[in-house]
Design a protein around this motif. Sequence first.
Motif, PDB file in Angstrom:
ATOM      1  N   LYS A 153      -2.836 -16.945 -11.732  1.00 21.11           N
ATOM      2  CA  LYS A 153      -2.242 -16.046 -10.754  1.00 21.11           C
ATOM      3  C   LYS A 153      -2.256 -14.654 -11.382  1.00 21.11           C
ATOM      4  O   LYS A 153      -2.240 -14.525 -12.615  1.00 21.11           O
ATOM      5  N   PHE A 154      -2.318 -13.632 -10.558  1.00 25.21           N
ATOM      6  CA  PHE A 154      -2.438 -12.277 -11.088  1.00 25.21           C
ATOM      7  C   PHE A 154      -1.593 -11.298 -10.298  1.00 25.21           C
ATOM      8  O   PHE A 154      -1.219 -11.556  -9.152  1.00 25.21           O
ATOM      9  N   THR A 155      -1.345 -10.197 -10.941  1.00 23.05           N
ATOM     10  CA  THR A 155      -0.801  -9.021 -10.279  1.00 23.05           C
ATOM     11  C   THR A 155      -1.633  -7.834 -10.765  1.00 23.05           C
ATOM     12  O   THR A 155      -1.867  -7.689 -11.966  1.00 23.05           O
ATOM     13  N   ILE A 156      -2.145  -7.061  -9.829  1.00 25.10           N
ATOM     14  CA  ILE A 156      -2.976  -5.900 -10.153  1.00 25.10           C
ATOM     15  C   ILE A 156      -2.433  -4.701  -9.393  1.00 25.10           C
ATOM     16  O   ILE A 156      -2.174  -4.785  -8.194  1.00 25.10           O
ATOM     17  N   THR A 157      -2.286  -3.587 -10.110  1.00 31.24           N
ATOM     18  CA  THR A 157      -1.948  -2.322  -9.466  1.00 31.24           C
ATOM     19  C   THR A 157      -3.158  -1.416  -9.560  1.00 31.24           C
ATOM     20  O   THR A 157      -3.662  -1.151 -10.662  1.00 31.24           O
ATOM     21  N   PHE A 158      -3.638  -0.989  -8.404  1.00 35.05           N
ATOM     22  CA  PHE A 158      -4.749  -0.045  -8.328  1.00 35.05           C
ATOM     23  C   PHE A 158      -4.165   1.350  -8.144  1.00 35.05           C
ATOM     24  O   PHE A 158      -3.195   1.531  -7.411  1.00 35.05           O
ATOM     25  N   ALA A 159      -4.766   2.328  -8.802  1.00 34.99           N
ATOM     26  CA  ALA A 159      -4.345   3.723  -8.643  1.00 34.99           C
ATOM     27  C   ALA A 159      -5.524   4.528  -8.110  1.00 34.99           C
ATOM     28  O   ALA A 159      -6.673   4.274  -8.472  1.00 34.99           O
ATOM     29  N   LEU A 160      -5.227   5.478  -7.242  1.00 33.66           N
ATOM     30  CA  LEU A 160      -6.251   6.353  -6.694  1.00 33.66           C
ATOM     31  C   LEU A 160      -6.683   7.334  -7.768  1.00 33.66           C
ATOM     32  O   LEU A 160      -5.865   8.034  -8.367  1.00 33.66           O
ATOM     33  N   GLN A 161      -7.984   7.378  -8.040  1.00 37.92           N
ATOM     34  CA  GLN A 161      -8.528   8.246  -9.076  1.00 37.92           C
ATOM     35  C   GLN A 161      -8.919   9.593  -8.482  1.00 37.92           C
ATOM     36  O   GLN A 161      -8.963   9.760  -7.268  1.00 37.92           O
ATOM     37  N   GLU A 162      -9.215  10.549  -9.338  1.00 37.03           N
ATOM     38  CA  GLU A 162      -9.577  11.893  -8.895  1.00 37.03           C
ATOM     39  C   GLU A 162     -10.806  11.905  -7.995  1.00 37.03           C
ATOM     40  O   GLU A 162     -10.932  12.753  -7.120  1.00 37.03           O
ATOM     41  N   ASP A 163     -11.733  10.952  -8.199  1.00 35.27           N
ATOM     42  CA  ASP A 163     -12.958  10.911  -7.392  1.00 35.27           C
ATOM     43  C   ASP A 163     -12.739  10.230  -6.032  1.00 35.27           C
ATOM     44  O   ASP A 163     -13.673  10.037  -5.266  1.00 35.27           O
ATOM     45  N   GLY A 164     -11.487   9.842  -5.742  1.00 32.29           N
ATOM     46  CA  GLY A 164     -11.184   9.211  -4.460  1.00 32.29           C
ATOM     47  C   GLY A 164     -11.375   7.703  -4.449  1.00 32.29           C
ATOM     48  O   GLY A 164     -11.119   7.049  -3.441  1.00 32.29           O
ATOM     49  N   GLN A 165     -11.830   7.138  -5.560  1.00 30.67           N
ATOM     50  CA  GLN A 165     -12.023   5.691  -5.668  1.00 30.67           C
ATOM     51  C   GLN A 165     -10.778   5.045  -6.274  1.00 30.67           C
ATOM     52  O   GLN A 165     -10.013   5.690  -6.986  1.00 30.67           O
ATOM     53  N   VAL A 207       0.852  -1.187   0.000  1.00 36.66           N
ATOM     54  CA  VAL A 207       0.000   0.000   0.000  1.00 36.66           C
ATOM     55  C   VAL A 207       0.888   1.237   0.000  1.00 36.66           C
ATOM     56  O   VAL A 207       1.790   1.364   0.822  1.00 36.66           O
ATOM     57  N   ASP A 208       0.623   2.132  -0.944  1.00 34.75           N
ATOM     58  CA  ASP A 208       1.292   3.416  -1.026  1.00 34.75           C
ATOM     59  C   ASP A 208       0.193   4.473  -0.941  1.00 34.75           C
ATOM     60  O   ASP A 208      -0.990   4.136  -0.899  1.00 34.75           O
ATOM     61  N   THR A 209       0.540   5.735  -0.964  1.00 34.84           N
ATOM     62  CA  THR A 209      -0.487   6.772  -0.836  1.00 34.84           C
ATOM     63  C   THR A 209      -1.411   6.839  -2.046  1.00 34.84           C
ATOM     64  O   THR A 209      -2.591   7.112  -1.910  1.00 34.84           O
ATOM     65  N   LYS A 210      -0.880   6.578  -3.242  1.00 36.21           N
ATOM     66  CA  LYS A 210      -1.704   6.702  -4.451  1.00 36.21           C
ATOM     67  C   LYS A 210      -1.793   5.415  -5.251  1.00 36.21           C
ATOM     68  O   LYS A 210      -2.331   5.407  -6.355  1.00 36.21           O
ATOM     69  N   SER A 211      -1.233   4.326  -4.716  1.00 33.08           N
ATOM     70  CA  SER A 211      -1.330   3.059  -5.428  1.00 33.08           C
ATOM     71  C   SER A 211      -1.327   1.899  -4.439  1.00 33.08           C
ATOM     72  O   SER A 211      -0.812   2.006  -3.331  1.00 33.08           O
ATOM     73  N   ILE A 212      -1.947   0.827  -4.868  1.00 34.15           N
ATOM     74  CA  ILE A 212      -1.967  -0.423  -4.105  1.00 34.15           C
ATOM     75  C   ILE A 212      -1.648  -1.526  -5.095  1.00 34.15           C
ATOM     76  O   ILE A 212      -2.229  -1.584  -6.184  1.00 34.15           O
ATOM     77  N   HIS A 213      -0.721  -2.375  -4.713  1.00 33.53           N
ATOM     78  CA  HIS A 213      -0.294  -3.454  -5.604  1.00 33.53           C
ATOM     79  C   HIS A 213      -0.646  -4.785  -4.955  1.00 33.53           C
ATOM     80  O   HIS A 213      -0.205  -5.066  -3.845  1.00 33.53           O
ATOM     81  N   ASP A 214      -1.477  -5.587  -5.638  1.00 34.04           N
ATOM     82  CA  ASP A 214      -1.911  -6.888  -5.128  1.00 34.04           C
ATOM     83  C   ASP A 214      -1.384  -8.018  -5.998  1.00 34.04           C
ATOM     84  O   ASP A 214      -1.252  -7.871  -7.223  1.00 34.04           O
ATOM     85  N   VAL A 215      -1.145  -9.154  -5.356  1.00 34.50           N
ATOM     86  CA  VAL A 215      -0.745 -10.385  -6.030  1.00 34.50           C
ATOM     87  C   VAL A 215      -1.614 -11.493  -5.451  1.00 34.50           C
ATOM     88  O   VAL A 215      -1.920 -11.486  -4.250  1.00 34.50           O
ATOM     89  N   GLY A 216      -2.034 -12.448  -6.277  1.00 32.83           N
ATOM     90  CA  GLY A 216      -2.833 -13.548  -5.758  1.00 32.83           C
ATOM     91  C   GLY A 216      -3.248 -14.523  -6.843  1.00 32.83           C
ATOM     92  O   GLY A 216      -2.618 -14.607  -7.901  1.00 32.83           O
ATOM     93  N   TYR A 217      -4.330 -15.225  -6.548  1.00 37.90           N
ATOM     94  CA  TYR A 217      -4.861 -16.263  -7.440  1.00 37.90           C
ATOM     95  C   TYR A 217      -6.330 -15.989  -7.733  1.00 37.90           C
ATOM     96  O   TYR A 217      -7.023 -15.325  -6.961  1.00 37.90           O
ATOM     97  N   TYR A 218      -6.807 -16.546  -8.841  1.00 39.61           N
ATOM     98  CA  TYR A 218      -8.228 -16.456  -9.182  1.00 39.61           C
ATOM     99  C   TYR A 218      -8.675 -17.790  -9.764  1.00 39.61           C
ATOM    100  O   TYR A 218      -7.863 -18.586 -10.231  1.00 39.61           O
ATOM    101  N   VAL A 219      -9.994 -18.018  -9.717  1.00 43.38           N
ATOM    102  CA  VAL A 219     -10.612 -19.170 -10.365  1.00 43.38           C
ATOM    103  C   VAL A 219     -11.818 -18.666 -11.158  1.00 43.38           C
ATOM    104  O   VAL A 219     -12.654 -17.938 -10.625  1.00 43.38           O
ATOM    105  N   VAL A 220     -11.863 -19.037 -12.425  1.00 40.86           N
ATOM    106  CA  VAL A 220     -13.016 -18.732 -13.284  1.00 40.86           C
ATOM    107  C   VAL A 220     -13.741 -20.037 -13.550  1.00 40.86           C
ATOM    108  O   VAL A 220     -13.116 -21.043 -13.890  1.00 40.86           O
TER     109      VAL A 220
END
Length: 191
Positions: free
Chosen positions: A139-151, A108-121
């Motif tokens: 397996k996945f890696t996802i980086t989330f970024a904080l948007q202007e609307d706070g989401q 977790v950073d102030t403007k980004s969150i980086h996740d790693v894990g697994y999924y099943v479809v």
Amino acid sequence: MLRRLLFSSCLLLSVFAAEALSGDNKSEDSKTNVNECYQSLTHAYTSLDPQKMTDVYNPDGIYISTGGSMPIIHGHQSLYKLYDKYFSRLKKHNSSLDLQFRVTNRIVDTKSIHDVGYYVVTVIPPQESKQPPKQHAGKFTITFALQEDGQWGIWSEANSKSKIKNYIKAKKIDGLHYDEYYPIENYVAQR
């Protein structure tokens, strides 16, 4: 003088402690908001809705597929086309989907969150097709970024194949998204 110095030191420590605690609360809020993104992704898959899927991404979001021939998908318009094509094929065959995630690591950073894990479809054909449901894991890696609307929105996502046993073995970690595992038999019984 010494009393005033001690008072000032205590006051400064109180301010730093309050800021640290509020930072922890912000961090917990961030984790909760990002965990909600996984629920949104699952809902988009189960409803076969390409717009809901696209909405989870930042406007400049990036998707890197496991497929070697597929280019990097960039931006809402391209993401919508990708998911519309995929979901349309399933709708045409009257099939449905389910999707679960288990996040195993997070930074977790102030403007980004980086996740790693697994999924099943799980792909669930209609009962009249007499075809069994099928599952595949990755397996996945996802980086989330904080948007202007706070989401939070997905800035980049990449995945690759994995065995279902890796998803099953992934341990639950406090504060990270963790879905149950539903064996294929569960979907056969539901049809």
